[in-house]
Enzyme design. Structure first.
Site, PDB file in Angstrom:
ATOM      1  N   CYS A  40       6.768  79.466  56.458  1.00 45.60           N
ATOM      2  CA  CYS A  40       6.549  80.627  55.606  1.00 45.60           C
ATOM      3  C   CYS A  40       7.865  81.051  54.957  1.00 45.60           C
ATOM      4  O   CYS A  40       8.935  80.500  55.245  1.00 45.60           O
ATOM      5  CB  CYS A  40       5.971  81.786  56.410  1.00 45.60           C
ATOM      6  SG  CYS A  40       7.097  82.409  57.682  1.00 45.60           S
ATOM      7  N   CYS A  43      10.630  82.130  57.314  1.00 49.97           N
ATOM      8  CA  CYS A  43      11.358  80.988  57.892  1.00 49.97           C
ATOM      9  C   CYS A  43      12.449  80.518  56.933  1.00 49.97           C
ATOM     10  O   CYS A  43      13.579  80.234  57.339  1.00 49.97           O
ATOM     11  CB  CYS A  43      10.401  79.834  58.180  1.00 49.97           C
ATOM     12  SG  CYS A  43       9.146  80.176  59.434  1.00 49.97           S
ATOM     13  N   ASP A 444       8.482  22.050  72.024  1.00 52.39           N
ATOM     14  CA  ASP A 444       9.641  21.673  72.823  1.00 52.39           C
ATOM     15  C   ASP A 444       9.467  22.335  74.191  1.00 52.39           C
ATOM     16  O   ASP A 444       8.680  23.278  74.330  1.00 52.39           O
ATOM     17  CB  ASP A 444      10.916  22.151  72.131  1.00 52.39           C
ATOM     18  CG  ASP A 444      12.144  21.933  72.994  1.00 52.39           C
ATOM     19  OD1 ASP A 444      12.309  20.826  73.510  1.00 52.39           O
ATOM     20  OD2 ASP A 444      12.917  22.908  73.156  1.00 52.39           O
ATOM     21  N   ASP A 624      13.534  25.437  69.757  1.00 56.68           N
ATOM     22  CA  ASP A 624      14.601  26.424  69.771  1.00 56.68           C
ATOM     23  C   ASP A 624      16.004  25.867  69.687  1.00 56.68           C
ATOM     24  O   ASP A 624      16.949  26.610  69.450  1.00 56.68           O
ATOM     25  CB  ASP A 624      14.512  27.252  71.062  1.00 56.68           C
ATOM     26  CG  ASP A 624      15.084  26.497  72.256  1.00 56.68           C
ATOM     27  OD1 ASP A 624      14.722  25.318  72.439  1.00 56.68           O
ATOM     28  OD2 ASP A 624      15.885  27.088  73.003  1.00 56.68           O
ATOM     29  N   ASP A 628      16.188  20.376  67.912  1.00 56.37           N
ATOM     30  CA  ASP A 628      14.850  20.562  67.330  1.00 56.37           C
ATOM     31  C   ASP A 628      14.891  20.805  65.827  1.00 56.37           C
ATOM     32  O   ASP A 628      13.843  20.853  65.178  1.00 56.37           O
ATOM     33  CB  ASP A 628      14.144  21.759  67.993  1.00 56.37           C
ATOM     34  CG  ASP A 628      13.931  21.563  69.479  1.00 56.37           C
ATOM     35  OD1 ASP A 628      13.567  20.447  69.876  1.00 56.37           O
ATOM     36  OD2 ASP A 628      14.141  22.531  70.236  1.00 56.37           O
TER      37      ASP A 628
END
Length: 725
Positions: A40, A43, A444, A624, A628
């Protein structure tokens, strides 16, 4: 990218924390705080008055609509200072972060569209009321008066409300390009100009109501599309929203809050409980738990203490941490991840390229078709320009390729967002398309299906004094088996024996003296022990027979579920590893692989995938390690866990963010659904045009009906994409 795929919500990625920090440097004294509890005028007055009294504050302005306060202050005033001031008078306040600022910009665009929509709607209703009298047979003088009043209402309303279409169309025409806003703008201007011409000539009919209705319904469609795309918030925006604009840097005995742009590698920062990590780094002091759920999907907090690695975006839960920076700002893992996702969401797959090509042909085709409709109806009606223009405008509107432009990016954004929330990061937009085609999955073993960390399996076979000696020796080594042995024995409540003359023998193990006897822990050959088929380390006390500690690699969480689910989907599964045959066979038996290969070199893995591809298989490779990388590149599509080496993550199309592998099975299903949604969207767009275009050409569709039909098709496509969420 935005110019190429204007409908894609990932084009407008949230500003990074570093960009916000640069803005802060330009206007150092500006602080923005969220005020969720203001409601308001009282505030507003209380907050502004209290802040204005504070030392160093030049001005404070509260925006009640946005529930935020903008503070102009001295450079040494921080957001924490202002938060404390407001807390003192009972108001909760939070510093606005990148995600909030980005959300506000989205809301601002939405409010602007809504405001223009309201103006168009208000003007449309007033003009329609005046039109009722005209159509009811008003006298000539009354009719002309109402027409001029309608023009006075309609023309300013159209000039304001249709600006989004006019601005976009003009920007395209300046660079000699066409987009869907060009025919829309042309249709609105034609309808307005035709109506104004009619009233200057004292004509019986004007079409200001049609021009306003057209503008109103096109804006309604644009606003609803804006809202649906805001709901389908992209993964890139979600990541960028995790970035923090400032951090508390430790300078000697003091700490100072600084923008992220001022942080450098090696600096120390303090992260309080409840705070989000602003940087990547290593903990040097403190203990706490970290919530990584928004980054990895892991719901269980993880422990963090000295030497623990932390990443930007993680939430510090329980205790203060002092962290040494290893990367900040644009170099942080979170920022790089957001950039990757943004590029993936806005990059082109073959479906996007198809849509772009179709739209590129379609835009000039729209104008040609509209012109042909005008010419054809001029001949058919004996020169009735009013009817011919009406039909040409309707064709112009109804054939705009809006739905076609939304068909792919709406689905891509929704799908990548859903996968991100499940803990999977899509690096390449084509990965979704390729993942949907997979029929063979190659795994893997070490570091992928397993965590790459050995786990002691036979702890219960040893006497306590043997374990005490083994623990004392293992604590003196950093070998992975020694580290695992140390952890397992300590967890069992065993304390180390007292040894002397401890020393590590490189390549062999550790030895020392216990009660006058030489004790050793290490390789079988060093202790003259017979090596078994399992991974093991050996303990020898004096000249007694060596004792064997055996290890298995711990299975990654969700690995068994992922393999079982993929098998249930009808996928062919293959396990390829460079490990010894016994270990690979054991893993294959545990997880249900019918086909497995051991002692495979990197080139063997890549060659096997190429062989499978040549037989027509669409291979998903999950790996990973550096060994790979070639296989990941050779596969139709590839996935790497976040723990993978940088080379493997770069080579892969998708990154699994957490330790849990179970989302992998969901990813294939989501990818297949995404492909179906894209094809459905193409069918919706094609079906709409097959039905609507002939209706418009035959003169059965007014401009108003055309606007409704075009908006409906665009909204349908967006809502269909949201079914993925």
């Amino acid at each position: 990218m935005c110019a190429q795929i204007a409908a894609c919500p990932a084009c407008a990625v949230a500003p990074s924390a570093e960009e916000m920090a640069r803005m802060s440097e330009a206007v150092e004294a500006r602080i923005m705080l969220s005020l969720p509890s203001v409601h308001c005028a009282a505030c507003i007055s209380a907050v502004e008055r209290e802040l204005a009294r504070s030392k160093g504050v030049k001005s404070a302005r509260v925006n009640l609509t946005l529930k935020r306060v903008s503070i102009e202050a001295e450079p040494d005033i921080t957001a924490d200072d202002m938060t404390a001031v407001l807390a003192g008078i009972g108001y909760e306040a939070h510093e606005l972060d990148a995600g909030t600022m980005r959300a506000t910009e989205t809301d601002k665009r939405g409010r602007e569209l809504l405001m223009r929509l309201a103006v168009a709607g208000f003007a449309m209703m007033n003009v329609m009321m005046l039109s009722v009298a005209v159509w009811a047979g008003a006298q000539e003088s009354t009719r002309d008066l109402f027409h001029w009043v309608s023009a006075a209402i309609a023309l300013p309303a159209i000039a304001f409300s249709a600006q989004p279409f006019f601005i976009s169309a003009w920007a395209m025409l300046k660079v000699r390009r066409l987009n869907m806003d060009v025919p829309i703008s042309l249709a609105i201007l034609l309808a307005s100009a035709m109506s104004f011409y009619e009233i200057t000539q004292g004509g019986q009919h004007a079409y200001f109501d049609a021009a306003l209705s057209l503008t109103f319904f096109l804006l309604a469609g644009r606003y609803l599309d804006h809202r649906t795309r805001a709901i389908a918030r992209s993964a890139a925006e979600e990541l960028a929203a995790l970035e923090v604009p400032r951090a508390e840097r430790i300078d000697g005995e003091q700490s100072v809050t600084v923008p992220i742009a001022e942080l450098r590698v090696g600096d120390l920062v303090r992260v309080k409980p409840g705070g989000r990590m602003p940087i990547d780094g290593v903990v040097v002091d403190g203990q706490s738990e970290l919530d990584r759920s928004l980054l990895t999907g892991e719901t269980v907090p993880v422990f963090a203490g000295p030497d623990s690695v932390v990443s930007a975006g993680e939430v510090n839960l329980t205790g203060p941490l002092t962290v040494r920076i290893t990367a900040a700002g644009e170099d942080s893992s979170l920022h790089r991840m957001a950039d990757l996702v943004a590029m993936a969401e806005s990059s082109k797959n073959r479906y996007t390229s198809l849509a772009d090509k179709a739209a590129g042909i379609y835009a000039p085709g729209v104008h040609l078709l509209s012109f042909m409709a005008f010419v054809g109806w001029m001949f058919a009606t004996g020169g009735d320009i009013r009817t011919s223009l009406n039909i040409a405008v309707a064709v112009l509107i109804i054939t705009c390729p809006c739905a076609l432009g939304l068909a792919v990016p709406a689905v891509t954004t929704a799908a990548s967002g859903r996968l991100f929330r499940k803990g999977m990061l899509i690096k390449d937009a084509t990965a979704l398309e390729r993942l949907a085609e997979v029929d063979t999955v190659v795994f893997d073993k070490t570091g992928t299906l397993t965590q790459g960390r050995p786990e002691l399996t036979n702890l219960g076979e040893f006497a306590s004094h043997d374990l005490e000696i083994a623990l004392a020796l293992a604590e003196a080594s950093s070998h992975p088996l020694a580290v695992s042995l140390t952890a397992a024995v300590l967890n069992a409540g065993i304390k180390p024996a007292k040894l002397s003359d401890l020393r590590e023998v490189p390549g062999y193990g550790v030895e020392g003296t216990w009660m006058g006897k030489t004790v050793r822990l290490g390789r079988a050959a060093w202790l003259r022990a017979k090596a078994g088929s399992q991974t093991a380390t050996y303990l020898q006390i004096g000249k007694s027979a060596a004792l064997e500690f055996t290890f298995n690699d711990r299975l990654r969480e969700g690995a068994a579920d992922a393999v079982a689910a993929l098998k249930a989907q009808g996928m062919s599964l293959l396990l390829i590893s460079g490990d010894a045959p016994a270990a690979v066979e054991d893993m294959a038996m545990r997880l249900g692989f019918d086909d497995w290969t051991a002692e495979a070199l990197p080139q063997d893995k890549a060659a096997r995938i190429k062989d499978l591809t040549q037989t027509g298989a669409k291979v998903l490779m999950v790996g990973d390690g550096l060994n790979d990388t070639a296989a990941l590149t050779a596969a139709h599509v590839s996935i790497s866990p976040a723990t993978a080496l940088d080379a493997a993550r770069v080579a892969s199309d998708i990154v699994l963010l957490g330790n849990d592998m179970s989302p992998m099975a969901d990813a294939t299903i989501i990818a297949q659904k995404a492909r179906r949604r894209i094809l459905e969207n193409f069918a919706i767009a094609a079906g709409y045009n097959m039905i609507a275009v002939p209706i418009a050409l035959l003169g059965f569709a007014t401009p108003l009906m055309a606007a409704l039909a075009m908006s409906a098709s665009s909204i349908t496509v967006s809502l269909n994409a949201l079914r993925l969420r």
